[in-house]
Motif scaffolding. Structure first.
Motif, PDB file in Angstrom:
ATOM      1  N   PHE A  17       0.892  -1.170  -0.009  1.00 29.72           N
ATOM      2  CA  PHE A  17      -0.079  -0.215  -0.086  1.00 29.72           C
ATOM      3  C   PHE A  17       0.748   1.119   0.065  1.00 29.72           C
ATOM      4  CE2 PHE A  17      -2.083   3.458   2.396  1.00 29.72           C
ATOM      5  CZ  PHE A  17      -3.347   3.575   1.673  1.00 29.72           C
ATOM      6  N   GLN A  45      -6.961   3.080  -4.255  1.00 22.06           N
ATOM      7  CA  GLN A  45      -5.550   2.870  -3.397  1.00 22.06           C
ATOM      8  C   GLN A  45      -4.485   2.829  -4.613  1.00 22.06           C
ATOM      9  OE1 GLN A  45      -5.939  -0.622  -0.725  1.00 22.06           O
ATOM     10  NE2 GLN A  45      -7.556  -1.456  -2.039  1.00 22.06           N
ATOM     11  N   LEU A  99      -0.807   1.324  -5.095  1.00 23.36           N
ATOM     12  CA  LEU A  99      -0.195   0.252  -4.743  1.00 23.36           C
ATOM     13  C   LEU A  99       0.991  -0.051  -5.495  1.00 23.36           C
ATOM     14  CD1 LEU A  99      -3.322  -2.347  -4.549  1.00 23.36           C
ATOM     15  CD2 LEU A  99      -2.337  -0.671  -2.738  1.00 23.36           C
ATOM     16  N   LYS A 136      -8.120  -3.719   2.242  1.00 20.75           N
ATOM     17  CA  LYS A 136      -6.692  -4.048   2.386  1.00 20.75           C
ATOM     18  C   LYS A 136      -6.461  -5.606   1.650  1.00 20.75           C
ATOM     19  CE  LYS A 136      -6.328  -3.637   6.975  1.00 20.75           C
ATOM     20  NZ  LYS A 136      -5.488  -3.517   8.238  1.00 20.75           N
ATOM     21  N   HIS A 137      -7.505  -6.355   1.989  1.00 17.80           N
ATOM     22  CA  HIS A 137      -7.268  -7.930   1.241  1.00 17.80           C
ATOM     23  C   HIS A 137      -7.307  -7.589  -0.135  1.00 17.80           C
ATOM     24  CE1 HIS A 137     -11.390  -6.567   0.952  1.00 17.80           C
ATOM     25  NE2 HIS A 137     -11.785  -7.598   0.249  1.00 17.80           N
ATOM     26  N   ILE A 189      -5.377  -5.789  -1.989  1.00 15.89           N
ATOM     27  CA  ILE A 189      -3.875  -5.685  -2.299  1.00 15.89           C
ATOM     28  C   ILE A 189      -3.261  -7.064  -2.412  1.00 15.89           C
ATOM     29  CG2 ILE A 189      -1.685  -4.620  -1.504  1.00 15.89           C
ATOM     30  CD1 ILE A 189      -3.439  -2.948   0.585  1.00 15.89           C
ATOM     31  N   SER A 193     -11.192  -5.302   9.771  1.00 11.82           N
ATOM     32  CA  SER A 193      -9.934  -4.440   9.785  1.00 11.82           C
ATOM     33  C   SER A 193     -10.026  -3.467   8.588  1.00 11.82           C
ATOM     34  CB  SER A 193      -8.823  -5.700   9.104  1.00 11.82           C
ATOM     35  OG  SER A 193      -7.594  -5.072   8.717  1.00 11.82           O
ATOM     36  N   ASN A 194     -10.759  -3.587   7.652  1.00 15.41           N
ATOM     37  CA  ASN A 194     -10.810  -2.677   6.349  1.00 15.41           C
ATOM     38  C   ASN A 194     -11.789  -1.434   7.256  1.00 15.41           C
ATOM     39  OD1 ASN A 194      -9.435  -3.723   4.510  1.00 15.41           O
ATOM     40  ND2 ASN A 194     -10.919  -4.880   4.000  1.00 15.41           N
ATOM     41  N   SER A 202      -9.532   0.415   9.434  1.00 16.22           N
ATOM     42  CA  SER A 202      -8.538   1.455   8.452  1.00 16.22           C
ATOM     43  C   SER A 202      -9.056   2.418   7.920  1.00 16.22           C
ATOM     44  CB  SER A 202      -7.698   0.243   7.653  1.00 16.22           C
ATOM     45  OG  SER A 202      -7.074  -0.460   8.330  1.00 16.22           O
ATOM     46  N   TYR A 203     -10.349   2.291   7.117  1.00 20.57           N
ATOM     47  CA  TYR A 203     -10.426   3.363   6.036  1.00 20.57           C
ATOM     48  C   TYR A 203     -11.751   4.063   6.813  1.00 20.57           C
ATOM     49  CZ  TYR A 203      -8.690   0.452   2.349  1.00 20.57           C
ATOM     50  OH  TYR A 203      -7.819   0.183   1.308  1.00 20.57           O
TER      51      TYR A 203
END
Length: 439
Positions: A237, A245, A247, A267-268, A270, A334-335, A338-339
């Protein structure tokens, strides 16, 4: 040519009734029925090249990215995925376009002729998924695709799609799901996923630990080169601009280092995009039309409905995500953290009773969240009151009716809170369709 003769040709609605009738046979793993069926159809799956994708999570997203990359390279490309969110036509696509209802009906009608002859000859009836898979293979052959990216339905080793010999086998990851059908242990599940590996066919995977070791052993036994995320290639990232995103992909093995944009969030994704890139670069070795520039352009355009998808609805931000198991919920949480770390959340939740209900709830729901529970449109759905009683949150409501639950969740979210819809693909498919009709 089909070896099955007959006059029957169903319309789309008749096709849906026929497919529904096949639910009587349930889920039956094994290749005997699909092998017999395809033999009667003159092996349509052998008339084009394929890429085979399995894994516990991320296989649909990776399949979609790969199909987009091949289409961007001006390669006529089929894509077969499951399940669908709203319509069966979502499952069979060519160059990003869903099969027309009339073509779907025609393909399934032709498959039915052969399925009926199997039964008349004293053989076991194909299951619904086997008929759909055979229909997809036939459609791609009829439309003369060059490549088809095929997503596994369940497991791998005994899945109906495992009659193909692909150019590359992709195993996204392996976590504990469908254990009752795939050996009962994580090692058993890994063995089923590794079952798509064919003799001499390269393997790309993001598996790790014990499951990676099993996949490595299978690849070695099959004389197949294996490329592992985090070892042979990786993606990192860089930034998020609110829409895409940024990357960076790198592989010392291939001497590649490229930055790219990915419209699909999470994130997954990525890691999923790195699998798609690595697979595409292997395809490049035999087809120069696939280039890094084209790969980047395809990923910049990629979308995947219902997978951490942001829908802006009447000044309201709604997130629709197909997290339908514990691993998916961990990724979703998790996402979200994070976002949208500071935004208050309203969760519209519906879970199937054969999932890890307690684990999914504990993973996703915070004490400060507002939760509306509803019943996914499936005979496997857990009742809303049952789910609601398990949730330890400041505000929980339960509704049987999905439209009523969605309306209430939107009301609770207003314009200041994030509304997140998750828990079952049956729920997000219907809820997403309702949201689209509001626009």
């Amino acid at each position: 040519m089909l070896r099955c003769k007959g006059l029957e040709n169903m319309n789309y609605q008749e096709t849906l009734l026929y497919l529904d009738s096949l639910n009587t046979f349930g889920i039956k793993l094994g290749l005997e029925r699909i092998t017999s069926l395809l033999k009667r159809m003159d092996q349509p799956q052998n008339r084009y090249k394929t890429i085979h994708v399995t894994g516990t999570n991320g296989k649909g997203s990776t399949t979609n990215m790969l199909a987009g990359i091949l289409t961007q390279a001006k390669i006529k490309t089929g894509m077969y995925t499951s399940p669908h969110l709203v319509s069966y036509t979502e499952r069979m696509q060519i160059d990003g376009h869903q099969i027309r209802e009339a073509d779907f009906a025609n393909c399934i009608s032709q498959v039915k002729l052969c399925a009926d002859q199997m039964v008349a000859d004293g053989n076991e009836s194909p299951t619904q998924f086997e008929v759909l898979t055979a229909g997809a293979f036939l459609y791609f052959a009829t439309m003369k695709v060059e490549y088809a990216v095929i997503e596994v339905g369940l497991g791998g080793l005994l899945d109906s799609t495992n009659v193909i010999v692909p150019e590359v086998s992709v195993i996204t990851n392996v976590t504990f799901e469908h254990a009752d059908r795939c050996g009962g242990t994580l090692a058993g599940i890994a063995a089923h996923k590794a079952g798509i590996i064919k003799e001499g066919v390269p393997v790309v995977t993001a598996a790790d630990g014990e499951t990676l070791q099993i996949i490595r052993e299978t690849a070695h036994a099959k004389n197949s080169d294996i490329f592992v995320a985090g070892e042979d290639f990786s993606a990192a990232f860089i930034a998020f601009d609110g829409h895409k995103q940024k990357l960076a992909f790198s592989s010392r093995l291939l001497g590649a280092s490229e930055e790219y944009f990915l419209r699909v969030l999470g994130k997954h994704q990525i890691e999923n995009s790195s699998l798609a890139i690595m697979t595409a670069l292997l395809i490049h070795n035999q087809d120069s039309r696939v280039t890094m520039e084209g790969i980047g352009h395809a990923l910049d355009l990629a979308t995947w409905a219902g997978r951490f998808e942001i829908m802006n609805q009447n000044n309201q931000k709604i997130l629709v995500d197909g997290a339908h198991n514990l691993a998916g919920m961990k990724v979703l949480r998790s996402n979200l953290d994070s976002y949208f770390p500071a935004q208050e959340r309203v969760i519209l939740l519906g879970i199937l009773k054969d999932k890890d209900v307690d684990g999914m709830i504990e993973t996703l729901i915070r004490p400060i969240d507002t939760v509306v529970v509803t019943e996914p449109s499936s005979d496997r759905a857990a009742m809303p009151d049952y789910i609601a009683k398990k949730i330890k949150s400041q505000h929980v409501e339960a509704y049987i009716d999905i439209p009523e639950a969605l309306a209430r969740a939107q009301e609770l979210a207003g314009s200041n809170r994030l509304l997140c819809i998750a828990g079952s693909l049956y729920l997000i498919g219907e809820a997403r369709q309702l949201l689209l009709t509001e626009q």
